[in-house]
Write a protein that holds these residues in place. Structure first.
Motif, PDB file in Angstrom:
ATOM      1  N   SER A   1     -24.649  16.822 -27.805  1.00 43.70           N
ATOM      2  CA  SER A   1     -25.879  17.597 -27.894  1.00 43.70           C
ATOM      3  C   SER A   1     -25.676  18.875 -28.695  1.00 43.70           C
ATOM      4  N   VAL A   2     -24.431  19.372 -28.781  1.00 50.03           N
ATOM      5  CA  VAL A   2     -24.166  20.580 -29.561  1.00 50.03           C
ATOM      6  C   VAL A   2     -23.504  20.268 -30.895  1.00 50.03           C
ATOM      7  N   LEU A   3     -23.261  18.984 -31.202  1.00 46.49           N
ATOM      8  CA  LEU A   3     -22.636  18.618 -32.467  1.00 46.49           C
ATOM      9  C   LEU A   3     -23.618  18.016 -33.466  1.00 46.49           C
ATOM     10  N   ARG A   4     -24.916  18.008 -33.099  1.00 42.89           N
ATOM     11  CA  ARG A   4     -25.896  17.401 -34.000  1.00 42.89           C
ATOM     12  C   ARG A   4     -25.994  18.159 -35.320  1.00 42.89           C
ATOM     13  N   SER A   5     -25.784  19.470 -35.282  1.00 41.60           N
ATOM     14  CA  SER A   5     -25.910  20.258 -36.507  1.00 41.60           C
ATOM     15  C   SER A   5     -24.646  20.204 -37.355  1.00 41.60           C
ATOM     16  N   VAL A   6     -23.524  19.732 -36.799  1.00 40.53           N
ATOM     17  CA  VAL A   6     -22.270  19.665 -37.546  1.00 40.53           C
ATOM     18  C   VAL A   6     -21.692  18.261 -37.396  1.00 40.53           C
ATOM     19  N   PRO A   7     -22.067  17.321 -38.291  1.00 41.64           N
ATOM     20  CA  PRO A   7     -21.505  15.968 -38.196  1.00 41.64           C
ATOM     21  C   PRO A   7     -20.008  15.986 -38.444  1.00 41.64           C
ATOM     22  N   LEU A   8     -19.276  15.326 -37.575  1.00 40.23           N
ATOM     23  CA  LEU A   8     -17.825  15.273 -37.684  1.00 40.23           C
ATOM     24  C   LEU A   8     -17.384  13.965 -38.329  1.00 40.23           C
ATOM     25  N   PRO A   9     -16.162  13.930 -38.853  1.00 40.91           N
ATOM     26  CA  PRO A   9     -15.641  12.659 -39.370  1.00 40.91           C
ATOM     27  C   PRO A   9     -15.611  11.608 -38.281  1.00 40.91           C
ATOM     28  N   ALA A  10     -15.731  10.348 -38.692  1.00 40.07           N
ATOM     29  CA  ALA A  10     -15.800   9.247 -37.724  1.00 40.07           C
ATOM     30  C   ALA A  10     -14.551   9.182 -36.857  1.00 40.07           C
ATOM     31  N   ARG A  11     -13.396   9.603 -37.383  1.00 45.19           N
ATOM     32  CA  ARG A  11     -12.164   9.513 -36.594  1.00 45.19           C
ATOM     33  C   ARG A  11     -12.203  10.437 -35.383  1.00 45.19           C
ATOM     34  N   LEU A  12     -12.961  11.554 -35.484  1.00 45.70           N
ATOM     35  CA  LEU A  12     -13.071  12.474 -34.358  1.00 45.70           C
ATOM     36  C   LEU A  12     -14.200  12.080 -33.423  1.00 45.70           C
ATOM     37  N   THR A  13     -15.353  11.720 -33.977  1.00 48.25           N
ATOM     38  CA  THR A  13     -16.455  11.304 -33.113  1.00 48.25           C
ATOM     39  C   THR A  13     -16.079  10.057 -32.330  1.00 48.25           C
ATOM     40  N   GLY A  14     -15.308   9.160 -32.953  1.00 49.46           N
ATOM     41  CA  GLY A  14     -14.872   7.963 -32.244  1.00 49.46           C
ATOM     42  C   GLY A  14     -13.985   8.297 -31.061  1.00 49.46           C
ATOM     43  N   VAL A  15     -13.046   9.242 -31.248  1.00 44.79           N
ATOM     44  CA  VAL A  15     -12.163   9.643 -30.151  1.00 44.79           C
ATOM     45  C   VAL A  15     -12.955  10.286 -29.025  1.00 44.79           C
ATOM     46  N   LEU A  16     -13.833  11.239 -29.376  1.00 44.50           N
ATOM     47  CA  LEU A  16     -14.602  11.950 -28.353  1.00 44.50           C
ATOM     48  C   LEU A  16     -15.522  11.011 -27.588  1.00 44.50           C
ATOM     49  N   GLU A  17     -16.170  10.115 -28.315  1.00 45.22           N
ATOM     50  CA  GLU A  17     -17.127   9.215 -27.679  1.00 45.22           C
ATOM     51  C   GLU A  17     -16.423   8.206 -26.780  1.00 45.22           C
ATOM     52  N   ALA A  18     -15.358   7.598 -27.292  1.00 48.13           N
ATOM     53  CA  ALA A  18     -14.643   6.612 -26.478  1.00 48.13           C
ATOM     54  C   ALA A  18     -13.962   7.272 -25.282  1.00 48.13           C
ATOM     55  N   GLU A  19     -13.407   8.458 -25.471  1.00 46.05           N
ATOM     56  CA  GLU A  19     -12.760   9.157 -24.350  1.00 46.05           C
ATOM     57  C   GLU A  19     -13.753   9.447 -23.239  1.00 46.05           C
ATOM     58  N   SER A  20     -14.930   9.942 -23.603  1.00 46.58           N
ATOM     59  CA  SER A  20     -15.921  10.282 -22.586  1.00 46.58           C
ATOM     60  C   SER A  20     -16.427   9.048 -21.854  1.00 46.58           C
ATOM     61  N   GLY A  21     -16.407   7.895 -22.519  1.00 48.11           N
ATOM     62  CA  GLY A  21     -16.840   6.670 -21.853  1.00 48.11           C
ATOM     63  C   GLY A  21     -15.757   6.039 -21.004  1.00 48.11           C
ATOM     64  N   LEU A  22     -14.481   6.298 -21.340  1.00 41.26           N
ATOM     65  CA  LEU A  22     -13.374   5.649 -20.641  1.00 41.26           C
ATOM     66  C   LEU A  22     -12.772   6.487 -19.522  1.00 41.26           C
TER      67      LEU A  22
END
Length: 506
Positions: free
Chosen positions: A139-160
């Motif tokens: 919700s706070v990263l919408r204004s700053v898109p990150l590289p897929a390698r970081l968004t993938g880590v953050l997203e998968a970590e939060s789900g796992l």
């Protein structure tokens, strides 16, 4: 409950939802995670606020919180792109296991030796706050898109990482001392294995069924997808596995299976996710008693400082030792460990179990989440820019909706050309669709027409593509490839088939 009471309750709930929806705009402008606003709404209508509503049912809060978490995890899994999390999965798994263990140990030690809590309370707090929250992070990263390698880590970590944390909190909440830590680790591994196996199996079977059975109404697909995801949670929990891991993995498979009416399904799930977040945070705000937080305010700040500045960075460094990750990326991953819904809901588990000091654990966790989300949330986009980890705008994946034509053994694909798509300026004939697929209709500026091979596509166009069943996937891949790589996508090596039958040119 009488009909009049029901009417009053419906009016009250609808007004709360409308206020919460309006607050999302304030949240997006200010950079604050919306969870803080929802918690504020709950506090405002609670016993110390303007509403004066008295609510202290921790057991009901836990049950509704679990239900909301299932929906939120399902929505997050449906929106997860496998191609982004696949390369990041080993790092995310390490953060969700080794990282959680380091975080629990360091935070518990600090809570015991520096904040003066007994070991059971310290371990409970360490376990509760070791789960990150995807909704708060993105919700706070919408204004700053990150590289897929970081968004993938953050997203998968939060789900796992929800799954092992829940197991630890339940173990620490049981009566008597926690003995034989190696047995606890074995139990965690077994529950995770059962949850993963059931989640993958139910997700695959559900996706296979929905791809081969045409339902009579498009509105039934979102309902079926959510029902399959929730059934994965229930099956995992009843089998004494991790239901949270099961629902997330099942949803990831369903979200990447290219099901019919996928955009509509994601929209439906996103709406349910928002309702789950709003209801859960408002309820948690009602449960807390603000005047009881004062005594635990300083310990909460101290433990939060230990978690944010010591435990989370140490967990990131230790968990990522086997991987090549730059220090700027480690720094951002450390600061992006936002806490949200999960820790506060998990803090109700010891309350329901009548663990001594559980009220204090809940108060400390509540203050910690609010204060440090308030600090980390608005500063996270700034930190990403300072570390030069923002990603340039790229051509977004096309949102392709598919409707099965069962009797004709075909599919009707619809998509639109976005502002960043490289399909702009490409002639229909230059799409080089596989044999068995064709662009049959173009909608432009409110009017539709049948295109010719020389028709030039423009931004904002909506395309209607008819594809036979054998080449449906190849047609989608080709549209995605041209959107990202332009009309020379096949020759440039960008994904997707370049010629008839779906073969790539290299």
């Amino acid at each position: 409950m009488s009909v009049d009471h029901l009417n009053e309750l419906l009016l009250f709930c609808s007004l709360v939802l409308l206020i919460a929806v309006a607050a999302v705009r304030l949240s997006s402008r200010s950079g604050l995670p919306s969870l803080l606003i929802y918690l504020g709404i709950g506090i405002a209508i609670g016993q110390d606020g303007l509403g004066g509503v008295v609510f202290d049912n921790a057991e009901l809060t836990q049950l509704l919180g679990y239900t909301a978490l299932v929906v939120i995890l399902a929505e997050g899994g449906l929106g997860t792109k496998w191609k982004e999390i696949k390369p990041a999965l080993p790092r995310a798994v390490s953060l969700s296991t080794v990282g959680v263990a380091v975080s629990v140990g360091v935070t518990a030690a600090g809570a015991h030796y520096l904040a003066g809590l007994d070991w059971r309370q310290a371990l409970l707090i360490g376990a509760v706050v070791s789960s990150t929250d995807a909704a708060a992070v993105f919700s706070v990263l919408r204004s700053v898109p990150l590289p897929a390698r970081l968004t993938g880590v953050l997203e998968a970590e939060s789900g796992l990482n929800d799954a092992p944390v829940v197991i630890l909190v339940v173990a620490f909440s049981t009566a008597g001392p926690v003995e034989h830590w190696y047995l606890l680790l074995g139990e965690i591994a077994l529950e995770l294995a059962i949850g993963a196996a059931l989640g993958l199996a139910i997700g695959w079977l559900g996706a296979y069924g929905l791809r081969h059975v045409a339902l009579p109404a498009s509105g039934l697909y979102p309902i079926a997808v959510m029902a399959i995801a929730v059934s994965a949670y229930a099956a995992g929990a009843l089998a004494h596995g991790s239901g949270f891991l099961a629902v997330y993995l099942a949803a990831v498979i369903l979200g990447n299976a290219k099901l019919p009416h996928a955009p509509a399904t994601r929209g439906f799930a996103e709406g349910l996710g928002w309702i789950g977040q709003i209801g859960m945070f408002v309820l948690l705000g009602l449960l807390v008693t603000p005047h009881n937080l004062l005594d635990d305010f300083v310990p909460a700040l101290l433990i939060g400082m230990i978690l944010t500045l010591v435990a989370r960075p140490m967990s990131v460094v230790v968990a990522l030792l086997p991987f090549r990750v730059s220090w700027p990326e480690k720094t951002l991953l450390s600061w992006a460990g936002l806490r949200g819904a999960v820790p506060i809901v998990l803090a109700t588990i010891p309350m329901v179990g009548d663990v001594p000091g559980s009220d204090r654990v809940f108060n400390i966790v509540f203050v910690l989440v609010v204060v440090y989300t308030l600090i980390q949330g608005p500063t996270l986009p700034w930190l990403a820019r300072r570390l030069r980890l923002g990603d340039d705008e790229e051509a977004a994946d096309l949102g392709i909706e598919s409707a099965p034509l069962e009797r004709l053994r075909g599919h009707l694909l619809s998509t639109s050309i976005g502002p960043a798509s490289r399909m702009h300026g490409v002639e229909v004939g230059e799409l080089r669709m596989p044999a068995g697929a064709a662009v049959t209709l173009v909608v432009r500026d409110g009017s539709s027409f049948v295109p010719s091979p020389s028709t030039v596509l423009r931004r904002g166009d909506e395309l209607l593509v008819v594809a036979t069943d054998p080449v449906r996937d190849a047609a989608e891949r080709r549209l995605q490839a041209v959107s990202q790589g332009g009309k020379l996508a096949g020759w440039l090596g960008t994904g997707g088939p370049a010629g008839p039958g779906g073969h790539r040119h290299r």
